[in-house]
Design a protein around this motif. Sequence first.
Motif: not given
Length: 136
Positions: A130-134, A90-93, A55-57
Motif C-alpha cells: 500500500a505504501l509503495e503505491w501511495l 489524491q490517493k487512498m490505499a 495527499q495520500g491516505m
Amino acid sequence: MEYELVYKSEYITNFWNAPNKILRTIWTTPISMPEEEYRQEVLSHLEITEKFGPQGMLVDTKNAYYNVMPETQDWINQKFVGLVAEIGLQKMAWIVSEDFFAQISFDQFIDDATDQQALKIQYFTTEDEALEWLIQ
C-alpha cells in the motif's frame, strides 16, 4: 516510514507522515459497536483529515468488523466527498479486512465516494504494498 501519532481513541488511531503528506488510519471497530459511537469516530477522523490535508491516505481496516449501516454510509459520503475536494486528496490505499460483511460496507462507501471524485483508490493486503503505491 516514520509517523507521528496525532489521534487515538478506542476505535481509531491516526498517524501523520509530513514528508510524504500521508495520513495513516487504523480502524479497530467491533461488530457490536453502537451506531452513534461509530459516527462520532468518523467525525473525529474527518476533523483530523481536514486539519492535516493529506495527499495520500493509508487506511488499515483489517480489524474493522463493524458493518456500517446504509444510512451511515450515505452520511459519510456526504461529508467525505466535499472534504476530498477541499483538501485535494489524491490517493487512498486500503488494507482490507478479512471479514466479508465489514468489507462490503467499506466497498459501498468507497464506490459512492469515487463516483464523484478523481480520487484513486486501491486495495492491498499488506502495508508495504500500500505504501509503495501511495508514494509512487
